[in-house]
Scaffold this active site. Structure first.
Site, PDB file in Angstrom:
ATOM      1  N   ASP A   9       0.808  -1.197  -0.415  1.00  0.00           N
ATOM      2  CA  ASP A   9       0.165  -0.024   0.144  1.00  0.00           C
ATOM      3  C   ASP A   9       0.532   1.255  -0.120  1.00  0.00           C
ATOM      4  O   ASP A   9       1.688   1.419   1.104  1.00  0.00           O
ATOM      5  CB  ASP A   9      -0.817  -0.465   1.359  1.00  0.00           C
ATOM      6  CG  ASP A   9      -1.592   0.901   1.169  1.00  0.00           C
ATOM      7  OD1 ASP A   9      -1.579   2.436   0.644  1.00  0.00           O
ATOM      8  OD2 ASP A   9      -2.824   0.776   2.183  1.00  0.00           O
ATOM      9  N   ILE A  10       0.848   1.755  -0.973  1.00  0.00           N
ATOM     10  CA  ILE A  10       1.862   3.507  -1.231  1.00  0.00           C
ATOM     11  C   ILE A  10       1.362   4.497  -0.458  1.00  0.00           C
ATOM     12  O   ILE A  10       2.602   4.624  -0.047  1.00  0.00           O
ATOM     13  CB  ILE A  10       1.257   3.970  -2.702  1.00  0.00           C
ATOM     14  CG1 ILE A  10       3.230   4.550  -3.037  1.00  0.00           C
ATOM     15  CG2 ILE A  10       0.310   4.503  -2.835  1.00  0.00           C
ATOM     16  CD1 ILE A  10       2.635   4.646  -4.477  1.00  0.00           C
ATOM     17  N   VAL A  32      -5.378   5.181  -6.651  1.00  0.00           N
ATOM     18  CA  VAL A  32      -3.759   5.097  -6.126  1.00  0.00           C
ATOM     19  C   VAL A  32      -4.238   6.685  -5.404  1.00  0.00           C
ATOM     20  O   VAL A  32      -4.298   7.222  -3.970  1.00  0.00           O
ATOM     21  CB  VAL A  32      -2.567   5.390  -6.583  1.00  0.00           C
ATOM     22  CG1 VAL A  32      -1.361   6.294  -5.795  1.00  0.00           C
ATOM     23  CG2 VAL A  32      -2.069   4.489  -7.128  1.00  0.00           C
ATOM     24  N   ASP A  33      -5.007   7.506  -6.628  1.00  0.00           N
ATOM     25  CA  ASP A  33      -5.365   9.732  -5.840  1.00  0.00           C
ATOM     26  C   ASP A  33      -6.546   8.855  -5.012  1.00  0.00           C
ATOM     27  O   ASP A  33      -6.334   9.519  -3.829  1.00  0.00           O
ATOM     28  CB  ASP A  33      -5.957   9.406  -7.524  1.00  0.00           C
ATOM     29  CG  ASP A  33      -6.323  11.077  -7.094  1.00  0.00           C
ATOM     30  OD1 ASP A  33      -5.539  11.416  -6.339  1.00  0.00           O
ATOM     31  OD2 ASP A  33      -6.874  11.879  -8.352  1.00  0.00           O
ATOM     32  N   THR A 122      -1.765   2.363 -15.267  1.00  0.00           N
ATOM     33  CA  THR A 122      -1.736   1.529 -15.169  1.00  0.00           C
ATOM     34  C   THR A 122      -3.201   0.949 -14.596  1.00  0.00           C
ATOM     35  O   THR A 122      -3.734  -1.253 -14.936  1.00  0.00           O
ATOM     36  CB  THR A 122      -0.691   0.190 -15.356  1.00  0.00           C
ATOM     37  OG1 THR A 122      -0.968   0.259 -13.658  1.00  0.00           O
ATOM     38  CG2 THR A 122       0.271   0.090 -15.509  1.00  0.00           C
ATOM     39  N   ILE A 124      -7.248   2.706 -14.332  1.00  0.00           N
ATOM     40  CA  ILE A 124      -8.063   3.306 -15.012  1.00  0.00           C
ATOM     41  C   ILE A 124      -7.826   3.710 -16.778  1.00  0.00           C
ATOM     42  O   ILE A 124      -8.281   3.395 -17.735  1.00  0.00           O
ATOM     43  CB  ILE A 124      -9.293   4.309 -14.591  1.00  0.00           C
ATOM     44  CG1 ILE A 124     -10.842   4.408 -15.332  1.00  0.00           C
ATOM     45  CG2 ILE A 124      -8.508   5.436 -13.949  1.00  0.00           C
ATOM     46  CD1 ILE A 124     -11.686   4.954 -14.683  1.00  0.00           C
ATOM     47  N   TYR A 125      -6.508   4.333 -16.624  1.00  0.00           N
ATOM     48  CA  TYR A 125      -6.253   4.522 -18.067  1.00  0.00           C
ATOM     49  C   TYR A 125      -5.398   3.513 -18.899  1.00  0.00           C
ATOM     50  O   TYR A 125      -5.158   4.076 -19.871  1.00  0.00           O
ATOM     51  CB  TYR A 125      -5.149   5.845 -17.338  1.00  0.00           C
ATOM     52  CG  TYR A 125      -5.494   6.699 -17.377  1.00  0.00           C
ATOM     53  CD1 TYR A 125      -7.063   7.222 -16.550  1.00  0.00           C
ATOM     54  CD2 TYR A 125      -4.874   8.130 -16.675  1.00  0.00           C
ATOM     55  CE1 TYR A 125      -7.387   8.116 -15.999  1.00  0.00           C
ATOM     56  CE2 TYR A 125      -5.123   8.914 -16.174  1.00  0.00           C
ATOM     57  CZ  TYR A 125      -6.680   9.644 -15.612  1.00  0.00           C
ATOM     58  OH  TYR A 125      -7.009  10.310 -15.117  1.00  0.00           O
TER      59      TYR A 125
END
Length: 172
Positions: A9-10, A32-33, A122, A124-125
């Protein structure tokens, strides 16, 4: 520079800077955002709102990076970068590489010695993991920087495997 790959987990990384795979609006989102904004708290959003009003009324352009506080994260800063949306009809690898270069440039400006990256674009984009991993690792290795510790913090086993394969292909 030491480059490491880990599953995790970043938002839990104790580093100087965490890179956020942001959307151009800088106001939080999914993946992530969303995790960074939720865990970091309102201070991150407040700085992002100021950046949007003052510097980026049309949004942060793809490939660029800007810093904010890390709020309640264990990091000191968040470096927000906007990755490209994958398209088979257009080569956007240079834009993806720009995300990593721009983030390292910002890290150097901040004096960050350690940075944690996600696998930018990697989710949703839809950037293919194997291609994104090669671009990420090659770009970080080739970018002049004072950052001593780069971590790729990968959300799941598939991402970790893709980055390990890219590392092996590019040579340690």
């Amino acid at each position: 520079m030491r480059i490491s790959l880990l599953r995790g987990d970043i938002t839990e990384q104790q580093v100087d800077a965490v890179v956020n795979a942001a959307n151009s609006g800088l106001l939080g989102g999914g993946g992530v955002d969303g995790a960074i904004h939720r865990r970091g708290g309102p201070a991150i959003l407040a700085e992002c709102e100021l950046l949007r009003t003052r510097d980026y009324p049309d949004g942060l352009p793809t490939g660029q990076a800007v810093p904010t506080t890390a709020g309640e994260l264990p990091a000191r800063w968040v470096i927000h970068t906007v990755g490209p949306t994958y398209a088979q009809s257009a080569d956007r690898s240079a834009q993806l590489a720009d995300c990593y270069r721009s983030s390292l440039r910002v890290a150097d400006e901040l004096g960050a010695g350690s940075v944690a990256f996600p696998a930018i674009s990697t989710g949703i984009y839809r950037y293919p993991l194997d291609e994104a991993a090669r671009i990420a690792l090659r770009t970080v290795r080739e970018t002049p920087t004072d950052v001593a510790d780069v971590r790729f913090v990968l959300f799941d086993d598939a991402a970790l495997s893709a980055f390990e394969a890219a590392r092996d292909e590019l040579g340690s």
